[in-house]
Design a protein around this motif. Structure first.
Motif, PDB file in Angstrom:
ATOM      1  N   PHE A  81      13.888  42.169  19.264  1.00 42.90           N
ATOM      2  CA  PHE A  81      12.451  42.627  19.198  1.00 42.90           C
ATOM      3  C   PHE A  81      11.739  42.654  17.969  1.00 42.90           C
ATOM      4  O   PHE A  81      10.441  42.152  17.758  1.00 42.90           O
ATOM      5  CB  PHE A  81      12.438  44.091  19.597  1.00 42.90           C
ATOM      6  N   ILE A  82      12.408  42.828  16.780  1.00 44.43           N
ATOM      7  CA  ILE A  82      11.887  42.874  15.607  1.00 44.43           C
ATOM      8  C   ILE A  82      11.477  41.638  14.911  1.00 44.43           C
ATOM      9  O   ILE A  82      10.659  41.024  14.342  1.00 44.43           O
ATOM     10  CB  ILE A  82      12.516  43.645  14.589  1.00 44.43           C
ATOM     11  N   ALA A  83      12.452  40.376  15.511  1.00 50.98           N
ATOM     12  CA  ALA A  83      12.021  38.986  15.452  1.00 50.98           C
ATOM     13  C   ALA A  83      10.874  38.677  16.013  1.00 50.98           C
ATOM     14  O   ALA A  83      10.224  37.998  15.448  1.00 50.98           O
ATOM     15  CB  ALA A  83      13.438  38.168  15.583  1.00 50.98           C
ATOM     16  N   GLY A  84      10.426  39.092  17.341  1.00 47.10           N
ATOM     17  CA  GLY A  84       9.390  38.848  17.874  1.00 47.10           C
ATOM     18  C   GLY A  84       8.379  39.541  16.879  1.00 47.10           C
ATOM     19  O   GLY A  84       7.116  38.751  16.988  1.00 47.10           O
ATOM     20  N   LEU A  85       8.331  40.926  16.619  1.00 42.74           N
ATOM     21  CA  LEU A  85       7.391  41.277  15.795  1.00 42.74           C
ATOM     22  C   LEU A  85       6.777  40.489  14.436  1.00 42.74           C
ATOM     23  O   LEU A  85       5.731  40.193  14.013  1.00 42.74           O
ATOM     24  CB  LEU A  85       7.673  42.661  15.249  1.00 42.74           C
ATOM     25  N   SER A  86       8.080  40.018  14.049  1.00 41.89           N
ATOM     26  CA  SER A  86       7.945  39.396  12.699  1.00 41.89           C
ATOM     27  C   SER A  86       7.063  38.016  12.931  1.00 41.89           C
ATOM     28  O   SER A  86       6.270  37.754  12.071  1.00 41.89           O
ATOM     29  CB  SER A  86       9.284  38.986  11.816  1.00 41.89           C
ATOM     30  N   ALA A  87       7.335  37.384  13.878  1.00 40.90           N
ATOM     31  CA  ALA A  87       6.897  36.143  14.394  1.00 40.90           C
ATOM     32  C   ALA A  87       5.399  36.204  14.532  1.00 40.90           C
ATOM     33  O   ALA A  87       4.636  35.221  13.870  1.00 40.90           O
ATOM     34  CB  ALA A  87       7.414  35.282  15.721  1.00 40.90           C
ATOM     35  N   GLN A  88       4.907  37.298  15.140  1.00 39.10           N
ATOM     36  CA  GLN A  88       3.586  37.684  15.282  1.00 39.10           C
ATOM     37  C   GLN A  88       2.996  37.849  13.930  1.00 39.10           C
ATOM     38  O   GLN A  88       1.675  37.397  13.800  1.00 39.10           O
ATOM     39  CB  GLN A  88       3.332  38.671  16.380  1.00 39.10           C
ATOM     40  N   ARG A  89       3.511  38.463  13.153  1.00 42.50           N
ATOM     41  CA  ARG A  89       2.996  38.838  11.888  1.00 42.50           C
ATOM     42  C   ARG A  89       2.808  37.695  11.056  1.00 42.50           C
ATOM     43  O   ARG A  89       1.741  37.411  10.386  1.00 42.50           O
ATOM     44  CB  ARG A  89       3.939  39.852  11.275  1.00 42.50           C
ATOM     45  N   ARG A  90       3.777  36.586  11.034  1.00 43.87           N
ATOM     46  CA  ARG A  90       3.571  35.299  10.429  1.00 43.87           C
ATOM     47  C   ARG A  90       2.353  34.682  10.882  1.00 43.87           C
ATOM     48  O   ARG A  90       1.707  34.015  10.321  1.00 43.87           O
ATOM     49  CB  ARG A  90       4.825  34.564  10.722  1.00 43.87           C
ATOM     50  N   LEU A  91       2.130  34.623  12.391  1.00 45.51           N
ATOM     51  CA  LEU A  91       0.829  33.984  12.928  1.00 45.51           C
ATOM     52  C   LEU A  91      -0.186  34.877  12.448  1.00 45.51           C
ATOM     53  O   LEU A  91      -1.443  34.127  11.973  1.00 45.51           O
ATOM     54  CB  LEU A  91       0.838  34.027  14.303  1.00 45.51           C
ATOM     55  N   ALA A  92      -0.388  36.274  12.237  1.00 46.49           N
ATOM     56  CA  ALA A  92      -1.556  36.720  11.712  1.00 46.49           C
ATOM     57  C   ALA A  92      -1.817  36.788  10.560  1.00 46.49           C
ATOM     58  O   ALA A  92      -3.048  36.500  10.015  1.00 46.49           O
ATOM     59  CB  ALA A  92      -1.390  38.225  11.966  1.00 46.49           C
ATOM     60  N   HIS A  93      -0.762  36.222   9.730  1.00 47.73           N
ATOM     61  CA  HIS A  93      -0.792  36.072   8.030  1.00 47.73           C
ATOM     62  C   HIS A  93      -1.336  34.606   7.905  1.00 47.73           C
ATOM     63  O   HIS A  93      -2.124  34.389   6.989  1.00 47.73           O
ATOM     64  CB  HIS A  93       0.457  36.212   7.412  1.00 47.73           C
ATOM     65  N   GLN A  94      -0.791  33.677   8.466  1.00 47.43           N
ATOM     66  CA  GLN A  94      -1.114  32.305   8.292  1.00 47.43           C
ATOM     67  C   GLN A  94      -2.457  31.782   9.150  1.00 47.43           C
ATOM     68  O   GLN A  94      -3.221  30.843   8.668  1.00 47.43           O
ATOM     69  CB  GLN A  94      -0.100  31.687   8.772  1.00 47.43           C
ATOM     70  N   GLY A  95      -2.621  32.157  10.287  1.00 49.49           N
ATOM     71  CA  GLY A  95      -3.768  31.762  11.253  1.00 49.49           C
ATOM     72  C   GLY A  95      -3.320  30.446  11.837  1.00 49.49           C
ATOM     73  O   GLY A  95      -4.449  29.980  12.136  1.00 49.49           O
ATOM     74  N   CYS A  96      -2.351  29.997  11.878  1.00 49.61           N
ATOM     75  CA  CYS A  96      -2.191  28.495  12.338  1.00 49.61           C
ATOM     76  C   CYS A  96      -1.129  28.447  13.171  1.00 49.61           C
ATOM     77  O   CYS A  96      -0.004  28.565  12.733  1.00 49.61           O
ATOM     78  CB  CYS A  96      -1.789  27.535  11.157  1.00 49.61           C
ATOM     79  N   ALA A  97      -1.442  28.656  14.629  1.00 55.92           N
ATOM     80  CA  ALA A  97      -0.427  28.658  15.712  1.00 55.92           C
ATOM     81  C   ALA A  97       0.273  27.546  15.757  1.00 55.92           C
ATOM     82  O   ALA A  97       1.915  27.690  15.906  1.00 55.92           O
ATOM     83  CB  ALA A  97      -0.957  28.843  16.878  1.00 55.92           C
ATOM     84  N   ARG A  98      -0.063  26.209  15.382  1.00 48.98           N
ATOM     85  CA  ARG A  98       0.871  25.149  15.406  1.00 48.98           C
ATOM     86  C   ARG A  98       1.856  25.184  14.182  1.00 48.98           C
ATOM     87  O   ARG A  98       3.075  24.981  14.381  1.00 48.98           O
ATOM     88  CB  ARG A  98       0.102  23.921  15.241  1.00 48.98           C
ATOM     89  N   GLY A  99       1.532  25.477  12.953  1.00 48.41           N
ATOM     90  CA  GLY A  99       2.383  25.831  12.041  1.00 48.41           C
ATOM     91  C   GLY A  99       3.623  26.953  12.137  1.00 48.41           C
ATOM     92  O   GLY A  99       4.555  26.604  12.038  1.00 48.41           O
ATOM     93  N   VAL A 100       3.016  28.204  12.989  1.00 49.04           N
ATOM     94  CA  VAL A 100       4.218  28.830  13.047  1.00 49.04           C
ATOM     95  C   VAL A 100       5.118  28.468  14.223  1.00 49.04           C
ATOM     96  O   VAL A 100       6.221  28.666  14.141  1.00 49.04           O
ATOM     97  CB  VAL A 100       3.356  30.237  13.765  1.00 49.04           C
TER      98      VAL A 100
END
Length: 401
Positions: A69-88
């Motif tokens: 569950f927290i791995a999923g949270l962290s993945a979304q926070r990476r997307l919010a931080h970077q703003g690049c869906a393809r990069g994430v």
């Protein structure tokens, strides 16, 4: 007027909750290596277990759901931080492959101190997380967090409908079903592959966590409210569905010889693969814990936060230390340095019982002392590794550690 802070990758509540899960996880794995009963029977076997042994295992059941569950949270926070869906998406795919590679090589060696010799390949929690990340990667590039969360929630709620389907029904594609939903073993190119963590339900948990990550773009008060409500709903649904005994777990509870063991039967839900009731029972406290940590934030130097910031390092290191402690205890007791104590799996981990003395293993008190020693020894190592990662946080490879 106060302005919202820019979204970041780190939140102390997330790291602290992961740290709690990692510390509890070590108890279960130390028990696997050290406890005498672990060499003889599963802790959930109500015909042989004790309350203490059962609860020692049960309290650690929260760890894998929290981790995914927290791995999923962290993945979304990476997307919010970077703003690049393809990069994430690229990061999730490559990190997923990296985790699978680590489990098939480094972790395999740590588990039984052998790289060769016919050992089976194990699909355990690192591979389940890696495969889940591989599945999530293309969805991140094309779907919203809400849609991904809906897919994950549907899987969590409905995957037990697939329980009657057996791998034998799939013919040559049986290995696919084993990887998705049914624990078991299959052969490929002369190599035995043992699937302990079928990935379908774990992907559902990861996807729900990814959607929940969007809450960190809202205020802390709203986040606490949602986590509290979701955690309470999860636990309430567990109690009701478990009491009904109609759906959500392939192993119904039953009345036992004593009220205490009847309660244990009620709690003895299925982890492999994680049933709906297992996930409701374990994710409910995780959500409540996240809400509590939001209200009582910990400093970045708190041990729970530090350990939660270096989960992969801690995961591999604690297994290595647990194995070394168990091997040293064996040599101290038997004055025998035969490689059976060092090379090859212990009986509790799939090894041959005949290769070990009949009284092999130690009481539960020794397990707790060894667990305390593992956590205490690893804390300064986690501090150092966290500082090392911090120095290179902008390097492309740092996210893979």
């Amino acid at each position: 007027m106060k302005t919202a802070a820019a979204p970041g990758l780190r939140h102390s509540a997330i790291d602290a909750m992961r740290g709690i899960a990692m510390i509890l996880m070590a108890l279960d794995h130390v028990r696997d290596f050290v406890h005498a009963d672990a060499m003889a029977f599963a802790p959930g076997d109500l015909s042989r277990t004790s309350i203490a042994t059962f609860m020692t295992r049960w309290i650690t059941c929260f760890c894998a759901p929290a981790f995914l569950f927290i791995a999923g949270l962290s993945a979304q926070r990476r997307l919010a931080h970077q703003g690049c869906a393809r990069g994430v998406a690229k990061f999730l795919a490559t990190r997923g492959l990296w985790l699978i590679l680590l489990e098939l090589t480094v972790f395999r060696f740590i588990l039984d101190f052998r790289l060769l010799g016919g050992n089976p390949l194990l699909v355990l929690v690192l591979s389940a997380l890696g495969l889940s990340m591989l599945a999530l990667a293309p969805l991140v590039a094309v779907l919203s967090a809400r849609t991904i969360g809906a897919i994950g929630l549907a899987i969590v709620l409905l995957h037990n409908l697939l329980d009657p389907v057996q791998a034998a029904h799939w013919g040559a594609l049986a290995p696919v079903w084993l990887l998705l939903h049914q624990p078991g073993a299959f052969g490929i190119a002369g190599q035995v592959v043992v699937v302990g963590y079928p990935v379908l339900a774990w992907f559902g948990v990861l996807a729900v966590g990814f959607a929940a990550g969007s809450l960190y773009d809202a205020g802390a008060a709203k986040r606490r409210h949602v986590f509290l409500a979701a955690g309470a709903l999860s636990l309430g649904a567990f109690v009701v569905l478990r009491a009904v005994n109609a759906y959500g777990d392939p192993s119904p509870w039953s009345v036992q010889a004593t009220p205490a063991f009847t309660a244990l039967s009620f709690l003895a839900t299925t982890k492999y693969p994680p049933s709906l009731l297992f996930l409701l029972m374990t994710l409910g406290p995780v959500l409540l814990g996240l809400a509590w940590l939001e209200r009582h934030p910990l400093s970045i130097s708190h041990p729970l936060v530090v350990i939660g910031r270096v989960p992969l390092f801690y995961y591999l290191a604690h297994f290595l230390l647990a194995h070394l402690i168990a091997s040293c205890l064996a040599v101290a007791r038997y004055h025998d340095v035969r490689m059976a104590f060092f090379s090859g799996p212990f009986p509790s981990l799939g090894g041959s019982r005949e290769a070990f003395p009949p009284d092999f293993g130690w009481p539960l008190g020794v397990v707790y002392l060894a667990w305390f020693g593992v956590v205490l020894a690893l804390y300064p190592a986690c501090v150092g590794f966290d500082r090392f990662k911090g120095r290179y946080k902008d390097s492309w490879w740092a996210g893979y550690l």
